[in-house]
Design an enzyme around this catalytic site. Structure first.
Site, PDB file in Angstrom:
ATOM      1  N   GLN A  72       0.960  -0.955   0.504  1.00  0.00           N
ATOM      2  CA  GLN A  72      -0.236   0.394   0.081  1.00  0.00           C
ATOM      3  C   GLN A  72       0.753   1.051  -0.098  1.00  0.00           C
ATOM      4  O   GLN A  72       1.137   1.891   0.925  1.00  0.00           O
ATOM      5  CB  GLN A  72      -0.793  -0.350   1.495  1.00  0.00           C
ATOM      6  N   ARG A 116      -4.004   3.768   3.978  1.00  0.00           N
ATOM      7  CA  ARG A 116      -3.430   4.118   2.534  1.00  0.00           C
ATOM      8  C   ARG A 116      -3.826   3.928   1.810  1.00  0.00           C
ATOM      9  O   ARG A 116      -4.854   2.863   1.207  1.00  0.00           O
ATOM     10  CB  ARG A 116      -1.918   4.188   3.061  1.00  0.00           C
ATOM     11  N   GLY A 167     -12.344   3.276   2.785  1.00  0.00           N
ATOM     12  CA  GLY A 167     -11.404   2.291   1.921  1.00  0.00           C
ATOM     13  C   GLY A 167     -10.420   2.836   1.436  1.00  0.00           C
ATOM     14  O   GLY A 167     -10.557   3.655   0.956  1.00  0.00           O
ATOM     15  N   HIS A 168      -8.816   1.315   1.045  1.00  0.00           N
ATOM     16  CA  HIS A 168      -7.733   2.538   0.223  1.00  0.00           C
ATOM     17  C   HIS A 168      -7.760   3.534  -1.015  1.00  0.00           C
ATOM     18  O   HIS A 168      -9.340   2.442  -1.860  1.00  0.00           O
ATOM     19  CB  HIS A 168      -6.575   1.402   0.188  1.00  0.00           C
ATOM     20  N   GLY A 169      -7.763   4.169  -1.306  1.00  0.00           N
ATOM     21  CA  GLY A 169      -8.156   4.873  -2.317  1.00  0.00           C
ATOM     22  C   GLY A 169      -9.141   5.857  -2.636  1.00  0.00           C
ATOM     23  O   GLY A 169      -9.188   6.464  -3.959  1.00  0.00           O
TER      24      GLY A 169
END
EC number: 2.3.1.191
Lengths: 337, 337, 337
Positions: free
Chosen positions: B196, B216, B237-239
């Site tokens: 990540q 991240r 959540g990521h992104g």
């Protein structure tokens, strides 16, 4: 430990077994081995009494007689089973003493026989009663007041001015009294933070489990009544009140100013909207969403939560919706012919 | 504090009251005592103005005249009430200084007037602006960049290379920039962790409350826009990206690469699927599940989320499903006769 | 890094591009710049191959030929992309060594090459294998046993007597083995805490992400199988078991004694009731509520969870419920005329 000794310590009647049988531990009915003791509290599992390998089963006094397996008969046999676990399991002990790395403000008053672990931080004007166990990295902010026999696991937090009764247990990462989610909308569209001036107040025998959050209030207080238990990852919003002996299961969320009565059970992932009341003794099944008041002693389900029996019939019909659409179309067509 | 002084400090017009009345605190309309001040921001509660014990009520300028109870009239009276709380509540103060137990890497740059509490850990190459308050046990990983007036409560975490704007507040246990949930499936069925590599980036005036997680990104960044507020136990959540002045209420979950616009309100326990977009100004009521794009300024409910008004009619009909099944059966039977 | 070198390190075939092209990083297909490499794993996004600015795209070997954009062709291109990220991203390194502030009980056994960070607390009789990285403020309670290459982020907790396999990763605030939510009802209505005597046991390659909780068991054990991954804020109740290579996405909740098989995927906010079984390879879509057993390899949705295809048809009909009510009324009226 001999079976007879277990019976004696519990005050249970041993039926159909030999008091000299050596018992090595406790286990669930399906997994119990030949030297283990188990229990049947729910009549639903009575049939398993015939197939278990257990040396003995804790049952209610009126449980049917069994061939070949000893029973220990006692009222509230589940509670007796809980007691039996403690005969075999030895939890870590925490001797009184303050770890040299603990940072305790000189103005804090801590009762006798406390165990204060490594890296605990206790702020100014904190009061803690007798016999506390405060494990590493717990942080007690300024002005918090805590009763006797407090047990805080590693990383528990009690925020400024919060008040906790006797025999309160905090599991790891529980946060008592963090700021509520309160903002006033600016005319320009942004949000101004509202100072959260009111404490979170926990009664006696309250347990708050891992990473759960009981927020402080903007005004007034957030209150959890005596004997209530709060599971992992639960959210109690600012200004909410919870009565006595209520269970909030994992991941339950109470919004702000929610009022939950006594002896209520909110099952996992239930949500309750702000400013609404859940009456004493009510039960909400898992994942229910409660947008308005719930009557005392009712059982509710679904979102928006409705009477559980009606909900069960409605969800049964829900799976038949595509079929109903077809049937309606067919009736209309026949009618038009 | 005298009522007249409160009026003056707020810039409110005092109507029907005596400026010399001594006010001792603030409270909700139902709980206010005779020396307390309260507010009515929502016309829904206007009737309570007649029964409250409060000494005075903060109201909008066009609020109807009251017999017997003083009013302080001011635009955005809720915001004025929020300000009034601060006249009476004194939050703990944290004087500048670095606690001797704080472990601050020599390469870290920390602005003037910072309060760095006990057992804080600040890694290499961290930059923090002016006037920070970093409370005990907070951990700032290597390479994080943080603006002015940062406030981190005990146990907050900022992970490697994350970037935070000015006036960011982290409540206890908030985790900014932990690894996203990203794995590539192995041909054999197992999962390989995806590094990540992308930071979590918070704009100015963002608040993240207790035990909430902003992950991240595997690539790119996870972004929270200026002025947005994230409640307890929320998952970003990521992104994912969140716009400005958006509210994510308690236990909301955004999956990966979710795009939430500006001035959005996602009420408690709402979930939004990955790779979908929620338009500016949209509102999702509690527990909604959003599997696909939501138009700007719409109000949605249910799972899968639909127009709120349609949903209200549909859930009303839902409770009548068993009756509908019977009626259909009866129509069919009559038809066959 | 040159494109040719990337191809070589991955073992991919470079088609339609120049191996000397300089690549500066990785990005998603929509955001990639002219010196970046991206991927298309899902054929759904194939059209974007024509519009991306990326210098090169990682694709499966049978991906259609592209004009003007280089492709790197390799089986399981998503996995190859994950590997490519590591060519460009340099995560912080943690050199072996024990920080002077770590409090490690003399009876603890820690393998070679461990990095033990500031303020880590490791209790008596703990065993940790080779090459551990234990970051600041992590707490390992008495008697825990942990395998090789353990990685614990700041504020992770492993409770007494828990057992973790090799290559376990805990993100910030993860709590392994806190007390389960177990109480026996007193005759008088209160609740007596049941000692939670059984450990939580994690297999090899398990990752538990931020602020997630895997509870210990009252009796027996809570078990997470090899290769399973647990996302942020997940609740695994006491006595539950999870098989191998299963994914529990963010905010999933397993009640007590829940059995989840291998290669299962529970999407975000799914809840599973106690004492029920989810078969191997099953998938539950987001927010599903599972009150009873789920067959292996099935896909379920909704609450109570049902076959996904039936559910899709039912929710489509749900939005037409108000119309169905009207149609039924109209049919009845016509019939009565």
């Amino acid at each position: 430990m001999k079976l007879g000794e277990i019976a004696q310590r519990l005050g249970a009647e041993l039926v159909g077994g030999n008091g000299d049988t050596e018992i090595t531990g406790v286990a669930g009915i399906e997994h119990a081995g030949v030297s283990e003791i188990t229990f049947i509290a729910n009549p639903k599992y009575a049939a398993q009494a015939k197939t278990t390998n257990a040396a003995a089963i804790l049952v209610e006094p009126d449980f049917p007689a069994l061939d070949g397996t000893a029973t220990l008969r006692i009222k509230n046999c589940y509670r007796a089973f809980a007691q039996t676990i403690t005969f075999f399991y030895h939890a870590p002990k925490y001797a009184p003493g303050v770890h040299p790395t603990a940072v305790v403000d000189p103005s804090a008053k801590i009762g006798t026989d406390a165990h204060i672990g490594a890296y605990v931080v206790i702020g100014p004007d904190v009061t803690i009663g007798l016999g506390a166990v405060v494990l590493p990295h717990s942080v007690i902010y300024a002005g918090a007041t805590i009763g006797d026999r407090f047990f805080a696991h590693a990383h528990a937090v009690v925020r400024e001015f919060c008040r906790l009764g006797d025999d309160v247990v905090l599991q790891n990462g529980a946060v008592i009294g963090a700021d509520g989610f309160g903002y006033a909308r600016e005319t320009a569209g942004g949000w101004t933070k509202i100072v959260q001036s009111g404490a979170a107040v926990l009664g006696d025998r309250v347990e708050v489990q891992a990473n759960a959050c009981v927020d402080r209030a903007s005004i007034g207080e957030t209150r959890i009544g005596d004997g209530s238990k709060i599971d992992n990852l639960v959210q109690v919003g600012h200004g909410s009140t919870v009565g006595q002996d209520t269970l909030l299961c994992a991941q339950v969320g109470l919004a702000g100013s929610t009022e939950v009565g006594s002896r209520v059970i909110l099952a996992g992932q239930v949500g309750v909207a702000g400013h609404c009341k859940v009456g004493d003794g009510a039960v909400a099944t898992a994942q229910s969403g409660i947008p308005s008041d719930v009557a005392a002693n009712s059982v509710v389900s679904g979102y928006p939560a409705m009477d559980n029996k009606l909900w069960l019939r409605s969800v049964a019909a829900f799976a038949r919706l595509p079929e109903m659409v077809r049937e309606l179309r067919s009736l209309r067509k026949e009618r038009s012919e």
